[in-house]
Design a protein around this motif. Structure first.
Motif, PDB file in Angstrom:
ATOM      1  N   ASN A  39       0.841  -1.194   0.000  1.00 48.62           N
ATOM      2  CA  ASN A  39       0.000   0.000   0.000  1.00 48.62           C
ATOM      3  C   ASN A  39       0.876   1.244   0.000  1.00 48.62           C
ATOM      4  O   ASN A  39       2.069   1.180   0.344  1.00 48.62           O
ATOM      5  CB  ASN A  39      -0.952   0.017   1.202  1.00 48.62           C
ATOM      6  CG  ASN A  39      -0.242   0.237   2.507  1.00 48.62           C
ATOM      7  OD1 ASN A  39       0.423  -0.664   3.027  1.00 48.62           O
ATOM      8  ND2 ASN A  39      -0.333   1.444   3.058  1.00 48.62           N
ATOM      9  N   VAL A  40       0.293   2.350  -0.434  1.00 45.83           N
ATOM     10  CA  VAL A  40       1.005   3.630  -0.404  1.00 45.83           C
ATOM     11  C   VAL A  40       0.244   4.543   0.544  1.00 45.83           C
ATOM     12  O   VAL A  40      -0.974   4.649   0.449  1.00 45.83           O
ATOM     13  CB  VAL A  40       1.066   4.271  -1.807  1.00 45.83           C
ATOM     14  CG1 VAL A  40       1.722   5.649  -1.737  1.00 45.83           C
ATOM     15  CG2 VAL A  40       1.821   3.370  -2.775  1.00 45.83           C
ATOM     16  N   ASP A  41       0.958   5.165   1.477  1.00 49.78           N
ATOM     17  CA  ASP A  41       0.314   6.128   2.377  1.00 49.78           C
ATOM     18  C   ASP A  41       0.351   7.493   1.699  1.00 49.78           C
ATOM     19  O   ASP A  41       1.351   8.198   1.749  1.00 49.78           O
ATOM     20  CB  ASP A  41       1.036   6.173   3.725  1.00 49.78           C
ATOM     21  CG  ASP A  41       0.251   6.984   4.759  1.00 49.78           C
ATOM     22  OD1 ASP A  41      -0.743   7.630   4.369  1.00 49.78           O
ATOM     23  OD2 ASP A  41       0.628   6.950   5.942  1.00 49.78           O
ATOM     24  N   GLU A  43      -1.106  10.128   2.453  1.00 49.65           N
ATOM     25  CA  GLU A  43      -1.168  11.288   3.346  1.00 49.65           C
ATOM     26  C   GLU A  43       0.204  11.641   3.916  1.00 49.65           C
ATOM     27  O   GLU A  43       0.354  12.644   4.590  1.00 49.65           O
ATOM     28  CB  GLU A  43      -2.136  11.009   4.500  1.00 49.65           C
ATOM     29  CG  GLU A  43      -3.573  10.980   4.033  1.00 49.65           C
ATOM     30  CD  GLU A  43      -4.511  10.644   5.169  1.00 49.65           C
ATOM     31  OE1 GLU A  43      -4.651  11.463   6.075  1.00 49.65           O
ATOM     32  OE2 GLU A  43      -5.098   9.547   5.153  1.00 49.65           O
ATOM     33  N   ASP A  44       1.187  10.802   3.653  1.00 45.65           N
ATOM     34  CA  ASP A  44       2.503  11.032   4.239  1.00 45.65           C
ATOM     35  C   ASP A  44       3.380  11.849   3.292  1.00 45.65           C
ATOM     36  O   ASP A  44       3.285  11.704   2.074  1.00 45.65           O
ATOM     37  CB  ASP A  44       3.173   9.685   4.528  1.00 45.65           C
ATOM     38  CG  ASP A  44       4.415   9.873   5.357  1.00 45.65           C
ATOM     39  OD1 ASP A  44       4.282  10.103   6.574  1.00 45.65           O
ATOM     40  OD2 ASP A  44       5.526   9.830   4.782  1.00 45.65           O
ATOM     41  N   VAL A  45       4.235  12.690   3.878  1.00 50.40           N
ATOM     42  CA  VAL A  45       5.103  13.515   3.027  1.00 50.40           C
ATOM     43  C   VAL A  45       6.064  12.672   2.187  1.00 50.40           C
ATOM     44  O   VAL A  45       6.477  13.078   1.112  1.00 50.40           O
ATOM     45  CB  VAL A  45       5.950  14.529   3.842  1.00 50.40           C
ATOM     46  CG1 VAL A  45       5.088  15.658   4.327  1.00 50.40           C
ATOM     47  CG2 VAL A  45       6.679  13.862   4.978  1.00 50.40           C
ATOM     48  N   ASP A  46       6.408  11.514   2.698  1.00 48.74           N
ATOM     49  CA  ASP A  46       7.332  10.648   1.954  1.00 48.74           C
ATOM     50  C   ASP A  46       6.602   9.673   1.024  1.00 48.74           C
ATOM     51  O   ASP A  46       7.233   8.832   0.402  1.00 48.74           O
ATOM     52  CB  ASP A  46       8.210   9.835   2.932  1.00 48.74           C
ATOM     53  CG  ASP A  46       9.304  10.699   3.532  1.00 48.74           C
ATOM     54  OD1 ASP A  46       9.634  11.732   2.925  1.00 48.74           O
ATOM     55  OD2 ASP A  46       9.830  10.341   4.599  1.00 48.74           O
ATOM     56  N   VAL A  48       4.932   7.023   1.502  1.00 48.64           N
ATOM     57  CA  VAL A  48       5.567   5.759   1.869  1.00 48.64           C
ATOM     58  C   VAL A  48       4.916   4.560   1.182  1.00 48.64           C
ATOM     59  O   VAL A  48       3.702   4.389   1.222  1.00 48.64           O
ATOM     60  CB  VAL A  48       5.531   5.564   3.397  1.00 48.64           C
ATOM     61  CG1 VAL A  48       5.904   4.139   3.773  1.00 48.64           C
ATOM     62  CG2 VAL A  48       6.473   6.543   4.067  1.00 48.64           C
ATOM     63  N   ARG A  50       4.684   0.599   1.277  1.00 44.34           N
ATOM     64  CA  ARG A  50       4.893  -0.464   2.260  1.00 44.34           C
ATOM     65  C   ARG A  50       4.630  -1.790   1.575  1.00 44.34           C
ATOM     66  O   ARG A  50       3.566  -2.000   1.004  1.00 44.34           O
ATOM     67  CB  ARG A  50       3.922  -0.263   3.412  1.00 44.34           C
ATOM     68  CG  ARG A  50       4.045  -1.247   4.545  1.00 44.34           C
ATOM     69  CD  ARG A  50       2.927  -0.944   5.542  1.00 44.34           C
ATOM     70  NE  ARG A  50       3.087  -1.608   6.821  1.00 44.34           N
ATOM     71  CZ  ARG A  50       2.595  -2.813   7.105  1.00 44.34           C
ATOM     72  NH1 ARG A  50       1.965  -3.499   6.178  1.00 44.34           N
ATOM     73  NH2 ARG A  50       2.759  -3.332   8.310  1.00 44.34           N
TER      74      ARG A  50
END
Lengths: 77, 197
Positions: A39-41, A43-46, A48, A50
């Motif tokens: 999955n890709v977050d 909402e995260d600046v990176d 991320v 996973r």
């Protein structure tokens, strides 16, 4: 608690930003049987990424994501 | 191989609840959380899929602690009066000792996360509560009521007193208020009276 029998979890910083980007990456990651879950977050600046996998190492993933045209580097512990 | 470390996970969870309480949902980011928990962002992602997963898993974890505390010394076969008293004491103690948890659970209740969370309540807890109520109705210690009315009478008075206790002020806003056992018993008596058939 988030306790599945843990296979290796790999974490990356990417520039996978929107739904279209995710779809592009999905076409590659979903097709790879060695990737159990991902999955890709967004909402995260990176941004991320996973990955859960029993047998892939970071280099494989980075290569796969690079092939889709995105940046991808391992986030260290 | 990355190894799960329960202490690390616990520290992440505690800091995350504190951050949500202090700064709201928008104030929580994995990067900020990593900093205050003294871990790398990557470490947080070992335990939680993403920010939404973290928030939902936090609720599941806090709810589990609350249910565990509520059921301590409780038996669904207890008389209604005794069983309700045990629950009142347990629930009040838990919320008063865990103000951040109490605040966090309220935040979730009035947020879109609640829909995703509520399905994850442990059935064992709901079953124990249901069994207790049904036993009491059968023994004619409790009047049969729609669940919402029952809950509102059986527990809302307690939670209101707990809230006042946590604010430290009574209704006038000036006088000190403390929820002691005498106050609790006085209220409980009225509640039991109201719920008697």
């Amino acid at each position: 608690m988030y306790l599945e029998p843990v296979s290796e979890i790999l974490i990356f910083k990417t520039n996978i930003l929107d739904i279209q980007d995710i779809e592009k990456v999905a076409s590659v990651l979903d097709a790879d049987a060695r990737v159990k879950k991902w999955n890709v977050d967004r909402e995260d600046v990176d941004h991320v990424l996973r990955i859960q996998s029993d047998c892939l190492d970071c280099r494989h993933i980075i290569e796969l994501v690079h092939k889709c045209g995105y940046e991808c580097e391992e986030l260290p512990d | 191989m990355r190894v799960r470390d329960e202490n690390k996970e616990l520290s992440i969870r505690e800091r995350a609840v504190e951050m949500l309480v202090a700064e709201g949902f928008d104030g929580l980011s994995m990067q900020k959380l990593a900093k205050v928990a003294g871990v790398s962002p990557a470490t947080i992602y070992i335990y939680f899929k993403d920010r939404d997963d973290l928030i939902i898993q936090l609720w599941v974890g806090e709810m589990k602690r609350m249910m565990h505390a509520t059921l301590e010394g409780f038996d669904p076969n207890m008389s209604f009066e005794e069983g309700l008293k045990v629950q009142w004491l347990n629930r009040a103690k838990f919320y008063i000792e865990n103000p951040a948890t109490a605040h966090f659970m309220e935040q979730i209740k009035y947020s879109p996360y609640y829909e995703k969370c509520r399905g994850k309540i442990d059935k064992k807890f709901l079953n124990a509560m249901g069994e207790f109520v049904h036993n009491a109705i059968k023994r004619k210690e409790l009047v049969k009521l729609p669940l919402e009315i029952y809950w509102a009478i059986a527990f809302a008075p307690l939670y209101q007193l707990v809230k006042l206790h946590m604010s430290g002020r009574g209704m006038s806003g000036l006088e000190k208020f403390e929820l002691d056992e005498k106050t609790m018993n006085q209220t409980l008596k009225l509640v039991i009276k109201a719920l008697r058939p």
